[in-house]
Design an enzyme around this catalytic site. Structure first.
Site, mmCIF file in Angstrom:
data_model
loop_
_atom_site.group_PDB
_atom_site.id
_atom_site.type_symbol
_atom_site.label_atom_id
_atom_site.label_comp_id
_atom_site.label_asym_id
_atom_site.label_seq_id
_atom_site.Cartn_x
_atom_site.Cartn_y
_atom_site.Cartn_z
ATOM 1 N N ALA A 199 0.629 -1.129 -0.019
ATOM 2 C CA ALA A 199 0.146 0.010 -0.189
ATOM 3 C C ALA A 199 1.008 1.250 0.066
ATOM 4 O O ALA A 199 0.454 2.188 -0.521
ATOM 5 C CB ALA A 199 -0.836 0.236 1.147
ATOM 6 N N THR A 200 1.923 1.245 0.698
ATOM 7 C CA THR A 200 2.971 2.449 0.391
ATOM 8 C C THR A 200 3.149 2.801 -0.774
ATOM 9 O O THR A 200 2.937 3.966 -1.368
ATOM 10 C CB THR A 200 4.274 2.118 1.513
ATOM 11 N N ASN A 239 -6.420 3.296 10.304
ATOM 12 C CA ASN A 239 -5.459 2.060 10.954
ATOM 13 C C ASN A 239 -5.232 2.219 12.340
ATOM 14 O O ASN A 239 -5.197 1.199 12.917
ATOM 15 C CB ASN A 239 -3.968 2.115 9.982
ATOM 16 N N GLN A 264 -6.540 -1.047 5.275
ATOM 17 C CA GLN A 264 -7.535 -1.694 6.286
ATOM 18 C C GLN A 264 -8.661 -2.040 5.934
ATOM 19 O O GLN A 264 -9.381 -2.767 6.829
ATOM 20 C CB GLN A 264 -7.404 -0.553 7.495
ATOM 21 N N SER A 305 -2.964 -3.713 0.420
ATOM 22 C CA SER A 305 -1.805 -4.362 0.779
ATOM 23 C C SER A 305 -1.974 -5.865 1.294
ATOM 24 O O SER A 305 -3.012 -6.095 2.215
ATOM 25 C CB SER A 305 -1.147 -3.717 1.998
ATOM 26 N N ALA A 306 -1.544 -7.163 0.710
ATOM 27 C CA ALA A 306 -1.924 -8.170 1.173
ATOM 28 C C ALA A 306 -1.599 -8.748 2.319
ATOM 29 O O ALA A 306 -2.478 -9.552 2.977
ATOM 30 C CB ALA A 306 -0.843 -9.356 0.265
ATOM 31 N N HIS A 307 -0.611 -7.998 3.192
ATOM 32 C CA HIS A 307 -0.280 -8.499 4.556
ATOM 33 C C HIS A 307 -1.189 -7.896 5.668
ATOM 34 O O HIS A 307 -1.063 -8.476 6.760
ATOM 35 C CB HIS A 307 0.943 -8.116 4.987
ATOM 36 N N THR A 337 10.060 -7.387 -13.015
ATOM 37 C CA THR A 337 9.501 -8.675 -13.029
ATOM 38 C C THR A 337 8.510 -8.917 -11.928
ATOM 39 O O THR A 337 9.008 -8.573 -10.586
ATOM 40 C CB THR A 337 10.981 -9.650 -12.704
ATOM 41 N N CYS A 358 6.806 4.712 17.551
ATOM 42 C CA CYS A 358 8.009 4.962 18.238
ATOM 43 C C CYS A 358 9.202 5.255 17.573
ATOM 44 O O CYS A 358 9.876 4.497 16.791
ATOM 45 C CB CYS A 358 8.368 3.225 18.915
#
Ligand SMILES: *Cc1c(COP(=O)(O)O)cnc(C)c1O
Length: 384
Positions: A75-76, A154, A182, A202-204, A242, A327
């Site tokens: 997503a970034t 998020n 999200q 984003s997949a994760h 690729t 952080c």
């Protein structure tokens, strides 16, 4: 050592074992190892077939045309391609409307554009964390070219009225981008109903692997986006490089599973989330941050009142949660999202994001409740 209960699904989700299996089949000598762009042999054709299946699976999750799915690293990158791609095509002229509570992957490209001459408006959310369509309407100018509003925040899980903003933008002939990192795989998405032009995922965040995502680019506006990575002209010229077959098989299978079970997942996690809140809501001075009406099925953002956030997070050893604060080096910066909603530094510091998902169990929630009640009960308030 007993590991803490994982309650940080908004940061990343575990990879679904079915996704991992599908990916593993692309990582062996007899699997789909070839370059999907190799047109001269069967190895390449088979890899390409897998990539195109994944494209259809992600398109189905969004109810888009497969030709509108552009693969990225996450997503970034999708957000960077959307914002920079649109304004590069306009020679960095014009006005961008976004919000003060976007992920840094939108805020930082917006600042980068600002430094190159783009005028940027950052809308402030209400105390419930929500952006209103009226605010977007009021911020529109004759030179507004793009509106970028995230679907689900998020940190808070608050859901923005992106369909209404999409309709407004379509009527005003302004492009609309949505950071859906999200929401994809968590709630139903339909790019036509939302009337968006660009949408990042984003997949994760939905049980796929890290390092892969997509940008939905509506076919009618594809010419209005300039590529940010140049090379072999892959992805209709919008993103060269690729294609990572195993990653794309992963995002495809993750999307397929979400189409199948996102509604069941959502009902389950929302119920567990509400049980978790019920269990801790009687603690003194505890409160929820953000709208409870317009809320994702997985988020719970809790303000523990007069407790010091750092001490709190360090003490909550049996649950893996996040502070909702970035952080940075040694110092804990209070969350800019919570501060934009009107929380003080102290309140933002004593807030914790708890997020659940497909693999959260009722036992996890019971253990988390008992632990939070234990720890918070033992801590002394540091401010009033
Ligand atoms: C996670 C997240 C991102 C970044 O996604 P990556 O794939 O990790 O680059 C962007 N926006 C939002 C809202 C997110 O939750």
């Amino acid at each position: 050592m007993k590991l803490p209960v994982y309650l940080d699904y908004a940061a990343t989700t575990p990879v679904d074992p079915r996704v991992a299996d599908a990916m593993a089949r692309c990582l062996t000598m007899d699997g789909m190892f070839a370059n999907p762009a190799s047109r001269s042999h069967i190895y390449g054709w088979q890899a390409e077939e897998q990539v195109e299946l994944a494209r259809r699976q992600v398109a189905e999750l969004l109810r888009a045309d497969p030709r509108e799915v552009v693969w990225t690293s996450g997503a970034t990158e999708s957000n960077n391609l959307a914002l920079k791609g649109v304004f590069e095509a306009l020679n960095f002229q014009g006005h961008l409307i976004t919000t003060a509570v976007e992920h840094k992957a939108v805020i930082d490209p917006a600042k980068w554009l600002e430094a190159r001459g783009v005028a940027v408006t950052y809308l402030m959310p209400g105390t419930d964390g929500r952006i209103s369509v009226e605010q977007v309407q009021a911020a529109l100018r004759p030179d507004t070219r793009l509106v970028s509003v995230m679907h689900i925040n998020n940190e808070t899980g608050v859901v923005n009225p992106v369909a209404e903003v999409g309709a407004l933008c379509r009527a005003a002939n302004v492009l609309m981008h949505v950071d859906a990192a999200q929401s994809a795989g968590k709630i139903a998405l339909d790019v036509s109903a939302l009337q968006v032009d660009l949408l990042s995922l984003s997949a994760h965040k939905f049980y796929g692997p890290k390092g892969v995502g997509a940008l939905y680019v509506r076919r009618a506006i594809a010419q209005q986006v300039k590529p940010q990575i140049h090379g072999g002209g892959h992805e209709r010229g919008l993103r060269s490089g690729t294609l990572a077959t195993h990653q794309l098989v992963g995002i495809g299978e993750a999307a397929r599973l979400c189409v199948e079970q996102q509604q069941v997942d959502a009902e389950r996690t929302a119920r567990l989330r509400d049980q978790l809140w019920q269990g801790i809501s009687t603690l003194p001075a505890i409160a929820r941050n953000g709208s409870t009406e317009w809320l994702s099925p997985i988020h719970l953002n809790v303000n523990f009142g007069a407790l010091d956030g750092e001490t709190l997070l360090l003490s909550l050893r049996d649950i893996a949660v996040s502070s909702g604060s970035a952080c940075t080096s040694a110092s804990m910066e209070p969350s800019y999202v919570l501060k934009a909603m009107g929380l003080s530094d102290a309140q933002a510091h004593s807030s914790v994001r708890i997020s659940l998902g497909r693999f959260t169990t009722a036992e996890d929630v019971q253990r988390a409740v008992a632990h939070i009640v234990d720890v918070v009960g033992a801590l002394q308030p540091v401010h009033g």
